[in-house]
Scaffold this active site. Sequence first.
Site, PDB file in Angstrom:
ATOM      1  N   ASP A  54      76.326-103.635   8.834  1.00 50.29           N
ATOM      2  CA  ASP A  54      76.043-103.340  10.237  1.00 50.29           C
ATOM      3  C   ASP A  54      75.597-104.663  10.844  1.00 50.29           C
ATOM      4  O   ASP A  54      74.555-105.210  10.463  1.00 50.29           O
ATOM      5  CB  ASP A  54      74.938-102.293  10.330  1.00 50.29           C
ATOM      6  N   ASN A  77      84.906-108.855  14.329  1.00 53.93           N
ATOM      7  CA  ASN A  77      85.683-107.852  15.044  1.00 53.93           C
ATOM      8  C   ASN A  77      84.835-106.692  15.555  1.00 53.93           C
ATOM      9  O   ASN A  77      85.172-106.078  16.563  1.00 53.93           O
ATOM     10  CB  ASN A  77      86.791-107.316  14.123  1.00 53.93           C
ATOM     11  N   TYR A 144      80.303-103.698  29.267  1.00 57.73           N
ATOM     12  CA  TYR A 144      81.199-104.274  28.258  1.00 57.73           C
ATOM     13  C   TYR A 144      81.648-105.667  28.687  1.00 57.73           C
ATOM     14  O   TYR A 144      81.664-106.605  27.878  1.00 57.73           O
ATOM     15  CB  TYR A 144      82.405-103.352  28.069  1.00 57.73           C
ATOM     16  N   LYS A 148      81.108-109.194  26.723  1.00 59.14           N
ATOM     17  CA  LYS A 148      82.232-110.019  26.273  1.00 59.14           C
ATOM     18  C   LYS A 148      82.246-111.386  26.954  1.00 59.14           C
ATOM     19  O   LYS A 148      82.662-112.384  26.346  1.00 59.14           O
ATOM     20  CB  LYS A 148      83.552-109.280  26.507  1.00 59.14           C
ATOM     21  N   THR A 179      93.357 -98.129  20.060  1.00 65.70           N
ATOM     22  CA  THR A 179      92.366 -97.745  19.058  1.00 65.70           C
ATOM     23  C   THR A 179      91.520 -96.610  19.607  1.00 65.70           C
ATOM     24  O   THR A 179      91.641 -96.223  20.779  1.00 65.70           O
ATOM     25  CB  THR A 179      91.442 -98.930  18.706  1.00 65.70           C
TER      26      THR A 179
END
Length: 234
Positions: A54, A77, A144, A148, A179
């Site tokens: 983790d 990733n 998000y 990023k 995904t």
Amino acid sequence: MKIQGSIALVTGANRGLGLAFAKALLDAGASKVYAGARDPSTVTLPGVIPIKLDVTNAQDVAAAAITCADVDIVINNAGITSPTPLLDKQDGAAALRRLLETNLHGIHAMSQAFAPVLKANGGGALVNMLSALSWLSLGTTGAYSVSKAAAWALTNSLRNELRAQGTQVLAVHAGYIDTDMVSHLDAPKSSPADIAGRTMQALAAGELEVLADDTARRVKGGFGATPSAYLATA
């Protein structure tokens, strides 16, 4: 970076893009691939070595650096998302912290732990999975995109700090990928295998940044437009 005969670690490797990265490494001739996951029992790909990892857990990261002391490629990733608006009074701040903890601090923790490992093994490569949303924000991607964008800046800074030890630092940008993370969205999506394959090509070619699909190329290309892409997006 020569992938044939390399030893690699992929975070979040039990499904989705992480699984595709692990497969692509094996197909490219990596001699050993460690597959990190919060629950290593969920790693089912033949030929990889599951490890408990983790990226938000300091003990897990430290243990991985010991267990995987032979790696020369690390692929960061693991990532999470949330549709919670930044200004949501109930959960906006908490959601942003959660995303930063994984998408930014997780990369930093892994990079900090494995930089000495990569140096000891000849330099190697650090691959950070970023996004076209590093450069713009959509209606439901505020937190998000913040995470990023920060991870992109982190990647550029890490590249400067790791240059002297000969570590290739590769930033991977892509749009939506097919995904579980974006399964609820009705939008064009790239296949995980395509993104992983393009990343392997860039890694082998010694590239520092890869725009892995049309979306990433279009968004970055729009920086020169008037107004720039990140200003024109609602």
